[in-house]
Design a protein around this motif. Structure first.
Motif, PDB file in Angstrom:
ATOM      1  N   ASN A 186     -13.935   0.278 -10.524  1.00 15.81           N
ATOM      2  CA  ASN A 186     -13.413   0.530  -9.178  1.00 15.81           C
ATOM      3  C   ASN A 186     -13.493  -0.738  -8.319  1.00 15.81           C
ATOM      4  O   ASN A 186     -12.533  -1.099  -7.624  1.00 15.81           O
ATOM      5  N   GLY A 190     -10.348  -2.985  -6.807  1.00 15.99           N
ATOM      6  CA  GLY A 190     -10.249  -3.260  -5.374  1.00 15.99           C
ATOM      7  C   GLY A 190     -10.198  -4.749  -5.087  1.00 15.99           C
ATOM      8  O   GLY A 190      -9.388  -5.216  -4.281  1.00 15.99           O
ATOM      9  N   THR A 193      -6.784  -6.330  -6.289  1.00 12.15           N
ATOM     10  CA  THR A 193      -5.676  -5.895  -5.438  1.00 12.15           C
ATOM     11  C   THR A 193      -5.717  -6.581  -4.073  1.00 12.15           C
ATOM     12  O   THR A 193      -4.698  -7.074  -3.573  1.00 12.15           O
ATOM     13  N   ARG A 194      -6.904  -6.625  -3.468  1.00 12.12           N
ATOM     14  CA  ARG A 194      -7.028  -7.309  -2.187  1.00 12.12           C
ATOM     15  C   ARG A 194      -6.875  -8.823  -2.356  1.00 12.12           C
ATOM     16  O   ARG A 194      -6.412  -9.523  -1.453  1.00 12.12           O
ATOM     17  N   THR A 197      -3.234  -9.544  -2.155  1.00 15.31           N
ATOM     18  CA  THR A 197      -2.812  -9.532  -0.752  1.00 15.31           C
ATOM     19  C   THR A 197      -3.117 -10.873  -0.088  1.00 15.31           C
ATOM     20  O   THR A 197      -2.308 -11.412   0.677  1.00 15.31           O
ATOM     21  N   GLU A 198      -4.275 -11.412  -0.400  1.00 19.82           N
ATOM     22  CA  GLU A 198      -4.682 -12.706   0.152  1.00 19.82           C
ATOM     23  C   GLU A 198      -3.773 -13.827  -0.349  1.00 19.82           C
ATOM     24  O   GLU A 198      -3.382 -14.718   0.404  1.00 19.82           O
ATOM     25  N   ILE A 305     -13.355  -2.194   9.339  1.00 15.86           N
ATOM     26  CA  ILE A 305     -12.350  -1.376   8.657  1.00 15.86           C
ATOM     27  C   ILE A 305     -10.989  -1.573   9.333  1.00 15.86           C
ATOM     28  O   ILE A 305     -10.909  -1.864  10.528  1.00 15.86           O
ATOM     29  N   LYS A 306      -9.919  -1.443   8.545  1.00 15.50           N
ATOM     30  CA  LYS A 306      -8.585  -1.783   9.032  1.00 15.50           C
ATOM     31  C   LYS A 306      -7.535  -1.077   8.198  1.00 15.50           C
ATOM     32  O   LYS A 306      -7.825  -0.563   7.107  1.00 15.50           O
ATOM     33  N   PRO A 307      -6.275  -1.028   8.658  1.00 12.92           N
ATOM     34  CA  PRO A 307      -5.187  -0.494   7.823  1.00 12.92           C
ATOM     35  C   PRO A 307      -4.979  -1.406   6.592  1.00 12.92           C
ATOM     36  O   PRO A 307      -5.231  -2.614   6.676  1.00 12.92           O
ATOM     37  N   GLU A 308      -4.496  -0.828   5.500  1.00 11.84           N
ATOM     38  CA  GLU A 308      -4.338  -1.612   4.272  1.00 11.84           C
ATOM     39  C   GLU A 308      -3.312  -2.724   4.422  1.00 11.84           C
ATOM     40  O   GLU A 308      -3.519  -3.835   3.923  1.00 11.84           O
ATOM     41  N   TYR A 309      -2.190  -2.458   5.089  1.00 14.19           N
ATOM     42  CA  TYR A 309      -1.105  -3.431   5.115  1.00 14.19           C
ATOM     43  C   TYR A 309      -1.044  -4.239   6.399  1.00 14.19           C
ATOM     44  O   TYR A 309      -0.006  -4.474   6.968  1.00 14.19           O
ATOM     45  N   ASN A 310      -2.214  -4.674   6.853  1.00 15.69           N
ATOM     46  CA  ASN A 310      -2.289  -5.593   8.006  1.00 15.69           C
ATOM     47  C   ASN A 310      -2.765  -6.946   7.531  1.00 15.69           C
ATOM     48  O   ASN A 310      -3.514  -7.048   6.597  1.00 15.69           O
TER      49      ASN A 310
END
Length: 310
Positions: A186, A190, A193-194, A197-198, A305-310
């Motif tokens: 897990n 995570g 995937t993040r 995004t970076e 904590i934040k929205p995923e697509y920000n």
């Protein structure tokens, strides 16, 4: 340009990756010259009449070799290919930008993908991407290296293809730490995937297309490097998690872990441009010996904590 006649291909750099690429071109019937600083052939000899000059040298040697190549006469039709993954610490330029600056009138092609050289050497199937702003040059290189075991795709976003292969090395260090600490599937999912995004965030700043990072040179290379003990960058993270120092790890590593240098350059660039790169920032602090692997994990998990697509 492309035809089925044998081409003269000069490979600069006789390490594992350069040797693999030389063997691929040779297996396709091309005339291949493999050059290294310690070899018997001079640089001037191997460059003569070369249709393709491919650089597979480590990032720290690129500037010096480019300067040497520039001092010799190179055919106006010669295509330059770069297979180096890294960023220049002084200028933050990519390898292709260094080659293109030195040879502004020549096509420059980036070759990058999920290509662990040891697996290709064993003739296991693999795929890669060749990218250039000159489509005919990319297609030319595609023909030279494609085989039944090595599938080559073309792409029109050289910056994105190059950065995909470069940026994932930093995430691979973090991935090695994750496995070294036995954090589980897990956590690894995570992180990767993040991490992607970076990579997209940094790539967009450099002018790369988002969709390129979801292809072979981005996501593909990320998955291969983050999941294989064959990856030098993964090994850096894995061994850091087991208590070794960076100096000890690099001294015993076969070849260069480009992610170590890339991480430093990225942090410098991100601070200047105010780009949020939380994973890279923690890897940087870990490599600098400022925090432990566990502290790096805690920092990432306790972010706001934040929205995923920000």
């Amino acid at each position: 340009m492309p035809n089925d006649q044998p081409q003269t291909v000069t490979i600069l750099g006789a390490g594992a990756w350069g040797t693999v690429l030389a063997n691929l071109a040779f297996s396709n019937g091309h005339r291949v010259r493999l050059w290294s600083r310690d070899g018997s052939s001079t640089l001037e000899e191997v460059l003569q009449d070369a249709q393709i000059i491919l650089s597979a040298i480590s990032m720290k040697g690129v500037g010096d070799v480019v300067a040497q190549v520039k001092s010799f006469a190179v055919s106006p039709q010669t295509i330059f290919v770069t297979a180096t993954k890294g960023l220049d610490p002084k200028t933050t330029l990519t390898p292709s930008q260094i080659w293109q600056t030195a040879f502004p009138h020549h096509p420059v092609v980036v070759l990058s993908g999920p290509n662990l050289s040891q697996e290709i050497q064993q003739e296991l199937p693999a795929a890669t991407v060749v990218a250039s702003s000159v489509s005919t040059a990319a297609e030319y290189v595609q023909l030279v290296f494609s085989s039944s075991r090595f599938r080559v795709y073309t792409n029109a976003d050289p910056v994105g293809v190059e950065l995909g292969g470069t940026l994932k090395n930093v995430i691979a260090i973090a991935s090695g730490v994750c496995d070294g600490l036995h954090l589980g599937t897990n956590a690894k999912a995570g992180l990767v995937t993040r991490g992607l995004t970076e990579m997209v965030r940094i790539g967009n700043f450099w002018g790369a297309k988002t969709e390129t990072f979801y292809g072979l040179s981005g996501l593909g290379d990320l998955l291969a490097t983050c999941n294989s003990p064959l990856s030098r960058n993964y090994q850096v993270g894995y061994q850091l998690a087991h208590g070794k120092t960076l100096t000890e790890i690099l001294a015993s590593l076969p070849g260069t872990a480009e992610g170590v240098n890339t991480c430093r350059v990225l942090v410098q660039k991100a601070q200047q441009q105010n780009i949020p790169i939380p994973i890279t920032a923690q890897v940087y602090r870990l490599l600098a010996g400022e925090i432990t692997p566990q502290q790096a994990l805690d920092e990432l998990m306790l972010r706001d904590i934040k929205p995923e697509y920000n």
